[in-house]
Design a protein around this motif. Sequence first.
Motif, PDB file in Angstrom:
ATOM      1  N   VAL A   1      19.843 -56.400   6.573  1.00 45.11           N
ATOM      2  CA  VAL A   1      20.461 -55.145   6.159  1.00 45.11           C
ATOM      3  C   VAL A   1      21.718 -55.467   5.354  1.00 45.11           C
ATOM      4  N   GLN A   2      21.855 -54.818   4.230  1.00 44.21           N
ATOM      5  CA  GLN A   2      23.045 -55.008   3.410  1.00 44.21           C
ATOM      6  C   GLN A   2      23.545 -53.648   2.935  1.00 44.21           C
ATOM      7  N   LEU A   3      24.842 -53.453   3.087  1.00 47.01           N
ATOM      8  CA  LEU A   3      25.510 -52.249   2.611  1.00 47.01           C
ATOM      9  C   LEU A   3      26.621 -52.670   1.663  1.00 47.01           C
ATOM     10  N   VAL A   4      26.683 -52.054   0.507  1.00 49.16           N
ATOM     11  CA  VAL A   4      27.702 -52.414  -0.473  1.00 49.16           C
ATOM     12  C   VAL A   4      28.368 -51.142  -0.993  1.00 49.16           C
ATOM     13  N   ILE A  26      16.679 -51.577   5.057  1.00 45.87           N
ATOM     14  CA  ILE A  26      16.420 -50.577   6.085  1.00 45.87           C
ATOM     15  C   ILE A  26      15.488 -49.500   5.526  1.00 45.87           C
ATOM     16  N   MET A  27      14.862 -48.747   6.454  1.00 50.36           N
ATOM     17  CA  MET A  27      14.085 -47.574   6.032  1.00 50.36           C
ATOM     18  C   MET A  27      15.084 -46.442   5.815  1.00 50.36           C
ATOM     19  N   LYS A  75      18.402 -45.106  -2.335  1.00 49.53           N
ATOM     20  CA  LYS A  75      18.922 -45.724  -1.107  1.00 49.53           C
ATOM     21  C   LYS A  75      20.448 -45.800  -1.161  1.00 49.53           C
ATOM     22  N   THR A  76      21.034 -44.708  -1.513  1.00 50.14           N
ATOM     23  CA  THR A  76      22.485 -44.658  -1.700  1.00 50.14           C
ATOM     24  C   THR A  76      23.052 -43.422  -1.011  1.00 50.14           C
ATOM     25  N   ASP A  98      20.893 -49.652  13.033  1.00 44.01           N
ATOM     26  CA  ASP A  98      19.462 -49.994  12.948  1.00 44.01           C
ATOM     27  C   ASP A  98      19.232 -51.113  13.957  1.00 44.01           C
ATOM     28  N   MET A  99      19.193 -50.753  15.207  1.00 50.50           N
ATOM     29  CA  MET A  99      19.170 -51.668  16.352  1.00 50.50           C
ATOM     30  C   MET A  99      20.524 -52.353  16.554  1.00 50.50           C
TER      31      MET A  99
END
Length: 113
Positions: A1-4, A26-27, A75-76, A98-99
Motif C-alpha cells: 500500500v502506498q499513499l502519496v 488497495i481496493m 484512486k485519489t 487495510d488490515m
Amino acid sequence: VQLVESGGGLVQAGGSLRLSCAASGIMFSIKAMDWYRQASGKQRELVASIISDSSTNYADSVKGRFTISRDNAKKTVYLQMNSLKPEDTAVYYCHVYDMYNYWGPGTQVTVSS
C-alpha cells in the motif's frame, strides 16, 4: 500500500489549497479514506473522512470550510480547504486502514496571518 500526498504550501489567511492523495495497492473504491493533520507539538487529529458511498464526516473545526472528495477511477482522495486560518497550519496526512493503518509521508500546510 502506498499513499502519496501533494498540494501543500504556504498561503495567507483566508486563502485556499487543494490537497491530493494518490493511493496504490488497495481496493480503493471500497475503502474509507481519511485526512489527518498534526501541528507542531500537538497530537495528530482526524480532519475528514469519506467512505465508499462518498458519505463524509468532518472535525468541527473545519466544517463548512473543508470538503473531502474522492475519484475512484484515479484512486485519489482530495481535501479542498477554503477560508484557511493560521490554526490550520500543520502537516496533513492521508490515511487508510487495510488490515493495518497506512499513512502517507505528509504534506506541509502553512497559513500566515
